[in-house]
Design an enzyme around this catalytic site. Structure first.
Site, mmCIF file in Angstrom:
data_model
loop_
_atom_site.group_PDB
_atom_site.id
_atom_site.type_symbol
_atom_site.label_atom_id
_atom_site.label_comp_id
_atom_site.label_asym_id
_atom_site.label_seq_id
_atom_site.Cartn_x
_atom_site.Cartn_y
_atom_site.Cartn_z
ATOM 1 N N ARG A 139 -27.302 -17.328 18.811
ATOM 2 C CA ARG A 139 -28.308 -17.305 17.752
ATOM 3 C C ARG A 139 -29.625 -17.892 18.230
ATOM 4 N NH1 ARG A 139 -25.539 -15.382 13.238
ATOM 5 N NH2 ARG A 139 -26.630 -15.812 11.323
ATOM 6 N N ARG B 142 -25.332 -8.116 -2.140
ATOM 7 C CA ARG B 142 -24.071 -8.778 -1.797
ATOM 8 C C ARG B 142 -23.882 -10.043 -2.641
ATOM 9 N NH1 ARG B 142 -22.948 -10.348 4.332
ATOM 10 N NH2 ARG B 142 -24.517 -11.929 3.906
ATOM 11 N N LYS C 180 -24.990 -6.329 10.762
ATOM 12 C CA LYS C 180 -24.200 -6.725 11.948
ATOM 13 C C LYS C 180 -22.705 -6.805 11.632
ATOM 14 C CE LYS C 180 -26.248 -10.641 12.632
ATOM 15 N NZ LYS C 180 -27.170 -10.614 11.491
ATOM 16 N N ARG D 117 -21.704 -15.171 -2.144
ATOM 17 C CA ARG D 117 -21.760 -16.063 -0.979
ATOM 18 C C ARG D 117 -22.821 -17.136 -1.212
ATOM 19 N NH1 ARG D 117 -22.004 -13.351 4.977
ATOM 20 N NH2 ARG D 117 -23.763 -14.774 5.289
ATOM 21 N N ARG E 194 -33.377 -17.795 6.007
ATOM 22 C CA ARG E 194 -32.571 -17.247 7.113
ATOM 23 C C ARG E 194 -33.402 -16.244 7.925
ATOM 24 N NH1 ARG E 194 -27.953 -15.300 3.405
ATOM 25 N NH2 ARG E 194 -27.210 -14.077 5.159
HETATM 26 P P1 B4P Z 1 -24.807 -7.934 7.379
HETATM 27 O O1 B4P Z 1 -26.139 -7.896 7.988
HETATM 28 O O2 B4P Z 1 -23.678 -7.243 8.079
HETATM 29 O O3 B4P Z 1 -24.562 -9.454 7.092
HETATM 30 P P2 B4P Z 1 -24.071 -10.590 8.037
HETATM 31 O O4 B4P Z 1 -23.432 -10.108 9.289
HETATM 32 O O5 B4P Z 1 -23.203 -11.386 7.164
HETATM 33 O O6 B4P Z 1 -25.400 -11.320 8.486
HETATM 34 P P3 B4P Z 1 -25.861 -12.816 8.514
HETATM 35 O O7 B4P Z 1 -26.667 -12.879 9.759
HETATM 36 O O8 B4P Z 1 -26.587 -13.149 7.285
HETATM 37 O O9 B4P Z 1 -24.555 -13.730 8.476
HETATM 38 P P4 B4P Z 1 -23.704 -14.585 9.497
HETATM 39 O O10 B4P Z 1 -22.340 -14.567 8.941
HETATM 40 O O11 B4P Z 1 -23.863 -14.165 10.922
HETATM 41 O O12 B4P Z 1 -24.719 -7.265 5.930
HETATM 42 C C1 B4P Z 1 -25.423 -7.734 4.831
HETATM 43 C C2 B4P Z 1 -25.146 -6.863 3.585
HETATM 44 O O13 B4P Z 1 -25.707 -5.555 3.767
HETATM 45 C C3 B4P Z 1 -23.662 -6.619 3.267
HETATM 46 O O14 B4P Z 1 -23.481 -6.782 1.889
HETATM 47 C C4 B4P Z 1 -23.406 -5.182 3.675
HETATM 48 O O15 B4P Z 1 -22.424 -4.558 2.862
HETATM 49 C C5 B4P Z 1 -24.772 -4.538 3.435
HETATM 50 N N1 B4P Z 1 -25.050 -3.415 4.336
HETATM 51 C C6 B4P Z 1 -24.789 -3.369 5.661
HETATM 52 N N2 B4P Z 1 -25.198 -2.189 6.171
HETATM 53 C C7 B4P Z 1 -25.778 -1.482 5.134
HETATM 54 C C8 B4P Z 1 -26.403 -0.196 5.031
HETATM 55 N N3 B4P Z 1 -26.548 0.620 6.097
HETATM 56 N N4 B4P Z 1 -26.880 0.162 3.820
HETATM 57 C C9 B4P Z 1 -26.746 -0.648 2.744
HETATM 58 N N5 B4P Z 1 -26.156 -1.855 2.772
HETATM 59 C C10 B4P Z 1 -25.664 -2.273 3.969
HETATM 60 O O16 B4P Z 1 -24.332 -16.061 9.394
HETATM 61 C C11 B4P Z 1 -24.309 -16.842 8.198
HETATM 62 C C12 B4P Z 1 -24.721 -18.295 8.521
HETATM 63 O O17 B4P Z 1 -23.755 -18.912 9.422
HETATM 64 C C13 B4P Z 1 -26.070 -18.489 9.242
HETATM 65 O O18 B4P Z 1 -27.171 -18.498 8.350
HETATM 66 C C14 B4P Z 1 -25.842 -19.868 9.930
HETATM 67 O O19 B4P Z 1 -26.028 -20.944 9.047
HETATM 68 C C15 B4P Z 1 -24.384 -19.820 10.331
HETATM 69 N N6 B4P Z 1 -24.190 -19.317 11.721
HETATM 70 C C16 B4P Z 1 -23.540 -18.154 12.077
HETATM 71 N N7 B4P Z 1 -23.539 -18.019 13.417
HETATM 72 C C17 B4P Z 1 -24.200 -19.099 13.921
HETATM 73 C C18 B4P Z 1 -24.549 -19.518 15.244
HETATM 74 N N8 B4P Z 1 -24.220 -18.781 16.327
HETATM 75 N N9 B4P Z 1 -25.250 -20.664 15.393
HETATM 76 C C19 B4P Z 1 -25.579 -21.410 14.327
HETATM 77 N N10 B4P Z 1 -25.305 -21.085 13.048
HETATM 78 C C20 B4P Z 1 -24.612 -19.937 12.845
#
Ligand code: B4P
Length: 185
Positions: free
Chosen positions: A90, A126, A15, A132, A143
């Site tokens: 979420r 990552r 994402k 992280r 998660r």
């Molecule tokens: P992504 O999947 O892009 O990771 P993310 O956006 O950080 O997802 P996540 O859902 O875990 O985190 P968020 O910040 O929203 O990529 C993951 C990895 O894969 C990266 O290293 C990337 O380089 C790699 N990658 C991507 N595409 C690839 C491909 N095609 N091939 C190979 N590798 C690839 O949330 C983090 C925390 O914040 C949550 O757990 C929660 O505690 C809190 N949070 C955030 N929003 C919230 C909300 N609305 N409500 C409550 N808590 C919330």
């Protein structure tokens, strides 16, 4: 026309990665609650202090806190002509709060689907690169459970607006699929 897009998908689906590319291509602000919460933790604000341990355990930060930061962000001028929401809503309560906000008309929901083990492998990779706090295997699996229980029901909530895109393969391949799906929508 204002494009209001929401990105859905499990942790590791890509994402955050795809949101940056899509926002650049469509000239809309990328609004990531994960990034906003991590910035608050890094800055040591009250919000950050409340969010830090919750995020490190893989649970969701409280709806009240997250809805407040999103409401504030969506009221800024640059969001009036469209936006890309990444990581929000979420759960159904957050989706209902978004429906009640001033700029509520979500036009398109892009669901990025990946295999669970691929998601775990990406996040573990990552962890090696960025260190992280929530990218360790136990928290990653938690998660993913939280995603299934809390976030996956949003696919039904937004039903007719959902474009389901295959998130397996290279970043470029997934980006092309998303742009093609958006162009047809
Ligand atoms: P992504 O999947 O892009 O990771 P993310 O956006 O950080 O997802 P996540 O859902 O875990 O985190 P968020 O910040 O929203 O990529 C993951 C990895 O894969 C990266 O290293 C990337 O380089 C790699 N990658 C991507 N595409 C690839 C491909 N095609 N091939 C190979 N590798 C690839 O949330 C983090 C925390 O914040 C949550 O757990 C929660 O505690 C809190 N949070 C955030 N929003 C919230 C909300 N609305 N409500 C409550 N808590 C919330």
């Amino acid at each position: 026309m204002a494009r209001r897009i929401l990105l859905l998908g499990p942790p590791g689906a890509g994402k955050g990665t795809q949101a940056t590319l899509i926002a650049n291509a469509l000239h809309v602000p990328h609004i990531s609650t994960g990034d906003m919460l991590r910035a608050a933790v890094a800055a040591g604000t009250d919000l950050g202090k409340q969010a830090e341990s919750v995020m490190a355990s893989g649970e969701l930060v409280s709806d009240e806190l997250v809805v407040a930061i999103v409401d504030e962000r969506l009221s800024e001028d640059d969001a009036h002509c469209g936006y890309l929401l990444d990581g929000f809503p979420r759960n159904v309560a957050q989706a209902e709060a978004l429906n009640d906000s001033v700029v509520n008309a979500i036009g398109t929901v892009v669901l990025i689907s990946v295999d669970t083990e691929e998601a775990v492998a990406r996040l573990m990779h990552r962890a090696d690169e960025e260190g992280r706090a929530d990218d360790n295997e136990e928290t990653i699996r938690r998660r993913l459970e939280v995603y299934s229980a809390e976030t996956a029901p949003l696919v039904d909530f937004y039903a007719s607006a959902v474009l389901d895109v295959d998130g397996m393969g290279s970043v470029d391949a997934v980006f092309s699929r998303i742009m093609i799906a958006l162009a047809k929508s």
